[in-house]
Enzyme design. Structure first.
Site, PDB file in Angstrom:
ATOM      1  N   SER A  67       0.825  -1.215   0.000  1.00  0.00           N
ATOM      2  CA  SER A  67       0.000   0.000   0.000  1.00  0.00           C
ATOM      3  C   SER A  67       0.857   1.262   0.000  1.00  0.00           C
ATOM      4  O   SER A  67       2.004   1.259   0.439  1.00  0.00           O
ATOM      5  CB  SER A  67      -0.895   0.014   1.244  1.00  0.00           C
ATOM      6  OG  SER A  67      -1.692  -1.134   1.286  1.00  0.00           O
TER       7      SER A  67
HETATM    8  N1  SAH Z   1      -0.786  -5.136   3.952  1.00  0.00           N
HETATM    9  C1  SAH Z   1      -0.010  -5.444   2.778  1.00  0.00           C
HETATM   10  C2  SAH Z   1      -0.714  -5.139   1.482  1.00  0.00           C
HETATM   11  C3  SAH Z   1      -1.772  -6.100   1.235  1.00  0.00           C
HETATM   12  S1  SAH Z   1      -2.231  -6.419  -0.417  1.00  0.00           S
HETATM   13  C4  SAH Z   1       1.342  -4.808   2.816  1.00  0.00           C
HETATM   14  O1  SAH Z   1       1.681  -4.141   3.788  1.00  0.00           O
HETATM   15  O2  SAH Z   1       2.112  -5.024   1.864  1.00  0.00           O
HETATM   16  C5  SAH Z   1      -3.586  -7.486  -0.002  1.00  0.00           C
HETATM   17  C6  SAH Z   1      -3.169  -8.876   0.414  1.00  0.00           C
HETATM   18  O3  SAH Z   1      -4.340  -9.541   0.867  1.00  0.00           O
HETATM   19  C7  SAH Z   1      -2.623  -9.702  -0.741  1.00  0.00           C
HETATM   20  O4  SAH Z   1      -1.370 -10.199  -0.426  1.00  0.00           O
HETATM   21  C8  SAH Z   1      -3.657 -10.805  -0.896  1.00  0.00           C
HETATM   22  O5  SAH Z   1      -3.111 -12.042  -1.297  1.00  0.00           O
HETATM   23  C9  SAH Z   1      -4.238 -10.890   0.488  1.00  0.00           C
HETATM   24  N2  SAH Z   1      -5.574 -11.491   0.566  1.00  0.00           N
HETATM   25  C10 SAH Z   1      -6.610 -11.348  -0.291  1.00  0.00           C
HETATM   26  N3  SAH Z   1      -7.685 -12.058   0.130  1.00  0.00           N
HETATM   27  C11 SAH Z   1      -7.294 -12.672   1.289  1.00  0.00           C
HETATM   28  C12 SAH Z   1      -7.948 -13.548   2.193  1.00  0.00           C
HETATM   29  N4  SAH Z   1      -9.204 -13.941   2.026  1.00  0.00           N
HETATM   30  N5  SAH Z   1      -7.269 -13.988   3.272  1.00  0.00           N
HETATM   31  C13 SAH Z   1      -5.978 -13.610   3.478  1.00  0.00           C
HETATM   32  N6  SAH Z   1      -5.299 -12.775   2.650  1.00  0.00           N
HETATM   33  C14 SAH Z   1      -5.952 -12.318   1.565  1.00  0.00           C
END
Ligand code: SAH
Length: 215
Positions: A67
């Site tokens: 992000s």
């Molecule tokens: N917080 C992260 C950015 C997240 S991007 C950072 O600091 O880099 C969103 C993430 O959520 C992705 O890696 C994706 O694979 C994950 N995601 C999506 N759906 C999910 C679910 N149902 N359970 C766990 N993770 C999930």
């Protein structure tokens, strides 16, 4: 890494915090100190290291993103964290957000559905000595019952609606910060009360979707 001394990155990081975080109104010193401290460049792919402190999200592989720094700061501030807290993150991604949380609270659990991302994030946390973060490969839609209740939950992927299991896994007074919507989303803050919850709208955001199931 030869082109930049670690001091060079320190300058980029200070500029990021000054111009993107403090200048836009983030005032929680715990958030500011954490973001001054954490080497964000360690959480981006090597070929994007020059952009690590830019005012933007970046791709991290597997169609996912780290992000924008301001959004990390904004969501973390909304959680109103204290040092004795245990928090849950849904969507580990690069592991940067969980690193920020780990500097502020006692214990961080983070769940990720893509195992290669979970492993990469865990490796970086180990190298940096961030030992209070536990990453699990799980479907975040159902939260993480086994270590509940939490003093805060942050969802860093966009949900179509609020996952009710997350509400159930929070202590009274705790916040859930979550983007809700389809392509464009609104950030919402849920606060647990003695007889339910209240919810407050916040800024517009854009996150990758919260998917179902483990990859
Ligand atoms: N917080 C992260 C950015 C997240 S991007 C950072 O600091 O880099 C969103 C993430 O959520 C992705 O890696 C994706 O694979 C994950 N995601 C999506 N759906 C999910 C679910 N149902 N359970 C766990 N993770 C999930």
């Amino acid at each position: 890494m030869d082109e930049y001394s670690e001091n060079g990155f320190d300058d980029f990081r200070r500029a990021m915090v000054e111009h993107q975080i403090v200048a836009r109104g983030i005032s929680d010193n715990r958030v500011i100190d954490a973001m001054l401290d954490i080497p964000r460049h360690r959480f981006v792919p090597a070929e994007l290291i020059d952009s690590a402190y830019d005012d933007t999200p970046l791709p991290i592989g597997n169609e996912q993103t780290i992000s924008q720094p301001y959004i990390v700061a904004f969501m973390t501030e909304l959680l109103e964290l204290h040092p004795n807290y245990t928090v849950l993150e849904i969507g580990t991604g690069s592991g940067y957000q969980s690193a920020v949380l780990s500097k502020i609270v006692k214990k961080v659990y983070s769940v990720e559905r893509i195992s290669v991302l979970a492993e990469k994030a865990q490796k970086i946390h180990r190298e940096l000595g961030y030992n209070n973060i536990e990453i699990l490969v799980r479907d975040g839609w159902i939260g993480l019952e086994e270590f509940a209740p939490y003093d805060g939950i942050i969802v860093t992927a966009a949900a179509s609606n609020v996952p009710h299991d997350l509400i159930k896994q929070l202590n009274a007074g705790a916040h859930l910060v979550i983007p809700i919507g389809e392509i464009y989303q609104r950030l919402w803050r849920y606060t647990i009360t003695d007889n339910g919850y209240i919810k407050e709208p916040s800024i517009g955001v854009r996150f990758v979707p919260l998917l179902t199931g483990i990859d």
